[in-house]
Design an enzyme around this catalytic site. Structure first.
Site, PDB file in Angstrom:
ATOM      1  CG  HIS A 285      -2.011  -1.049   1.122  1.00  0.00           C
ATOM      2  ND1 HIS A 285      -3.115  -0.938   0.310  1.00  0.00           N
ATOM      3  CD2 HIS A 285      -2.130  -2.247   1.746  1.00  0.00           C
ATOM      4  CE1 HIS A 285      -3.875  -2.014   0.443  1.00  0.00           C
ATOM      5  NE2 HIS A 285      -3.298  -2.827   1.310  1.00  0.00           N
ATOM      6  CG  ASP A 344      -2.772  -3.993   5.280  1.00  0.00           C
ATOM      7  OD1 ASP A 344      -1.845  -3.169   5.407  1.00  0.00           O
ATOM      8  OD2 ASP A 344      -3.842  -3.727   4.718  1.00  0.00           O
ATOM      9  CD  GLU A 345      -5.672  -5.884   1.848  1.00  0.00           C
ATOM     10  OE1 GLU A 345      -6.821  -6.343   1.915  1.00  0.00           O
ATOM     11  OE2 GLU A 345      -5.437  -4.696   1.506  1.00  0.00           O
ATOM     12  CB  VAL A 346       2.768  -7.609   1.632  1.00  0.00           C
ATOM     13  CG1 VAL A 346       4.075  -7.318   0.889  1.00  0.00           C
ATOM     14  CG2 VAL A 346       2.662  -6.741   2.881  1.00  0.00           C
TER      15      VAL A 346
END
Length: 759
Positions: A285, A344-346
């Site tokens: 992100h 998160d969400e890498v």
């Protein structure tokens, strides 16, 4: 929807029931205090009331705050030297639990007592609510009669949080102040600001001015166009034009906070005892930064992977220099003990494509990309800890070993066993389950928030000390203005407040519904653009009674004392049908149809629920293929426990499979079988499909099986809406003890079922 012009909250008139000639016997306090007891009589609160404190220096901020409350309530601040009645602010060493307080309202005096500033502040906020929900029995707005009462109160959790994503869409400092005012009123003490993401960088970093000069502004993107499309049907969703500028012939949208602005806001919030938690999301992100500095990525490019944006490289030293320089400035702006670093969400695919990353992995003995993520998280966390900061991460960070001193926000409640994994690692946890605490849908029922099951039965009792508290989030992909934020948050926040502060012993759903109605005028006076439209939808609560071989059913409603009629044969009820008076029981099979009635007519949506006390309830199930660990429901007993699922595969009743469903049910003895049925669901967005077929085979000895039928799916895989189908295999009193049930997973996606019903 209420659209109300914004004015400063603390100078708003707090009167709710002005000039009502009726005696007030009770008040509506949210969150519900630990104890609240009334006695006969009233206290007359007016501008003639005297304010007395024995610790002026300790409570300087709180005294100033109280005087604004008094001025808004009775038209004048209170004298410290004389008065007809008295209000005392008292510091007591006997109240030792942080943030706790007591209130005593007698005929001629009020005592607000606490052991610290936060406790006195929350006592004042409670008194504000008592004032706001007390009827005024005189003909002037300068005098208010308050009931005599005693309150003892303390918080359940130390972390009572709200969140706001200011990256996807930007919100002004003025709105953030208003947000803090209302959070404090309901004893929410943390505001988590998501300051950076792919779509925007919102905090001035003096060492890297391009982060805001370029990264804070964008031409309209896909999220903006979604808001514009929604605004055609509902103007509420229109993008706030105050954040649109013209520069170099381009229309740009965005904004950022200077460090001075944010420091002033942090100070403003601290006076209301709301701690501002900054989040700089990393290593994923980070596109807003990588667009400007592409060498920060492993590939030297800013792009999108299969699911998420290209992250920072975990092996380049220049990345850590960049991050540490940013964090040095962040911790100078925010006084909080905490810094959130995301994790998160890498999207790790770029790491595996990088020769530099591969060489680093080989050198360090790493075999997976998850170890690279763990290395990054721990290294950044170590830096922050060296600056005496506590670190927060999303639960995705647990994909690899992380330091047990990190605080974990648990959000992925569709992933089985996450809280237990956090506990096993020894991390303190903040509960942020996405369903229902992501306040991104207007339609989220208050009941789901007020009654949410936070941990389940498997969380170890001896690890409860690791639970810091709970928090709700507002992600702003489709939130183009502060008005939408308020509509999404209120009155949901009231349910969050009570769950975060109040002890389990005083939680009362029926009482809470009444209090919410009483607080709607308060939100009006605060100019909050709330969305309050209690649904007429009923929520069924089942109870499987294996002792008496029956199933109990109750109906939950967001309405207060609704009239409900129901049938047991599936027909739409009339006012000649059975009147719901509380839990009732079904023996055998029934098709329930229930509805709330207004003016003797049923209101949509109707509740439809099948109940079956069938032959397999409580019987053993063996699995030839395992369920997906993320969706265990109640483990091995799920398919024969009698509990039917609702509309969400994440409600804990639906068991999920990414292979074929292949199970054997042992009835314990040979019995005649007439039918075997099971419900499945399809919602293709998250990859949930119907099975290709449903087949049942029977056996008396568990060795030799005979098929009694196969039901072929007729729901198209292209059907995108939420769809349910009952699969059925019929027999004619064929005797069997063992039943093998196979549902073919042709799509190799998820299939979900809630119960295998044997009759």
């Amino acid at each position: 929807m209420r659209i109300i012009f914004y004015i400063t909250i603390l100078t708003s008139v707090l009167f709710v029931s002005c000039k009502q000639a009726e005696e007030v016997k009770e008040v509506s306090v949210i969150p519900q205090p630990t104890s609240l007891n009334y006695s006969n009589g009233e206290f007359e609160f007016s501008k003639e009331t005297q304010l007395i404190t024995d610790h002026t220096e300790d409570f300087e901020n709180e005294i100033a705050f109280f005087q604004t409350v008094a001025k808004a309530s009775v038209g004048s601040s209170l004298s410290a030297t004389e008065g007809q009645s008295k209000i005392y602010l008292i510091k007591s060493d006997e109240i030792t639990v942080p943030e706790s307080y007591s209130i005593q309202i007698n005929s001629n005096e009020i005592k607000l007592i606490a052991g610290d500033q936060k406790g006195i502040f929350y006592a004042i906020e409670t008194l504000r609510q008592i004032i706001s929900t007390s009827a005024i029995t005189k003909s002037t707005e300068e005098t208010i009669l308050l009931p005599q009462l005693r309150i003892q109160d303390q918080p359940k959790y130390s972390w009572r949080g709200m969140h706001l994503d200011v990256s996807r869409h930007f919100f002004s400092i003025d709105f953030l102040k208003k947000y803090v005012d209302v959070l404090a009123y309901y004893k929410i003490n943390k505001l988590h600001l998501h300051l950076t993401d792919d779509q925007g960088w919102r905090l001035e970093i003096k060492k890297y001015p391009l982060l805001t000069e370029q990264g804070a502004w964008r031409t309209f993107n896909a999220q903006d166009s979604v808001c514009m499309k929604m605004a055609k049907e509902d103007p509420l969703y229109a993008i706030d034009t105050t954040h649109i500028i013209q520069k170099n012939g381009k229309t740009l949208y965005g904004g950022f906070y200077t460090q001075d602005q944010m420091k002033a806001f942090v100070k403003y919030a601290s006076k209301r005892h709301v701690e501002i938690i900054p989040e700089i999301d990393m290593p994923g992100h980070m596109m807003a930064a990588i667009n400007i500095y592409p060498n920060l990525s492993a590939t030297g490019k800013s792009s999108w992977g299969k699911l998420f944006s290209t992250p920072l490289s975990p092996v380049k030293e220049e990345v850590y220099t960049f991050i540490e320089n940013i964090l040095d400035e962040v911790i100078q702006v925010f006084s909080s003990d905490y810094v959130h670093i995301g994790a998160d969400e890498v999207e790790k695919s770029s790491w595996m494509e990088s020769a530099q990353c591969q060489a680093f992995m080989k050198k360090n003995g790493f075999t997976t990309d998850k170890q690279l993520q763990g290395y990054f998280v721990n290294r950044v966390a170590d830096y922050l800890k060296s600056k005496n900061k506590k670190v927060i991460v999303w639960d995705d960070a647990l994909e690899d070993d992380i330091d047990s001193t990190l605080n974990v926000m648990y959000w992925r409640n569709w992933i089985g066993g996450v809280p237990e994994k956090v506990a096993a690692n020894g991390n303190q946890m903040i509960m942020v389950p996405g369903d229902p605490l992501y306040f991104s849908r207007m339609s989220t029922p208050l009941y789901n928030i007020y009654n949410m099951n936070l941990l389940g039965d498997k969380y170890p009792a001896d690890k409860m000390n690791l639970i810091k508290g709970i928090q709700a989030c507002v992600w702003s992909e489709r939130v183009g203005s502060y008005k939408v934020v308020e509509a999404l948050v209120f009155p949901k926040l009231l349910a969050l407040s009570e769950r975060a502060w109040s002890s389990d012993q005083v939680l009362d759903w029926e009482d809470f519904k009444v209090k919410v109605k009483n607080h709607i005028p308060i939100l009006d006076n605060m100019n909050v653009n709330y969305h309050y439209k209690p649904t007429k939808e009923l929520t069924p609560i089942m109870e499987v009674d294996t002792l008496n071989n029956r199933i109990g059913l109750s109906f939950i409603s967001e309405l207060s004392n609704p009239t409900i009629y129901y049938t047991t044969d599936g027909t739409v009820p009339t006012n000649e049908s059975k009147l719901y008076k509380g839990k009732f029981y079904i023996e055998g099979n029934a098709k329930i149809c229930a509805a709330v009635f207004t003016n003797n007519q049923p209101e949509q949506p109707y509740l439809e629920k099948e109940l079956d006390y069938h032959l397999a309830i409580g019987k053993a199930v063996s699995y030839n293929t395992p369920w997906n660990k993320a969706y265990p429901a109640a483990d091995t007993g799920s398919l024969t426990d009698g509990y039917r699922g609702g509309k969400s595969y994440g409600d804990g009743k639906w068991q999920g499979f990414t292979t074929d469903l292949d199970v054997v049910i042992d009835l314990g003895e040979v019995k005649p079988i007439n039918s075997v049925t099971a419900n499945f669901m399809q919602i293709t967005g998250p990859g949930v499909y119907m099975p290709e077929s449903f087949e049942v085979s029977i056996s008396t000895d568990g060795k030799t099986y005979m098929s009694i039928g196969k039901d072929i799916n007729d729901v198209s895989k292209d059907e995108k809406e939420l769809t349910f189908k009952k699969f059925t295999c019929k027999a004619d009193a064929v005797e069997a003890r063992f039943l093998r049930v196979v549902a073919k997973n042709k799509q190799q996606a998820f299939i979900f079922t809630d119960e295998i019903v044997v009759n």
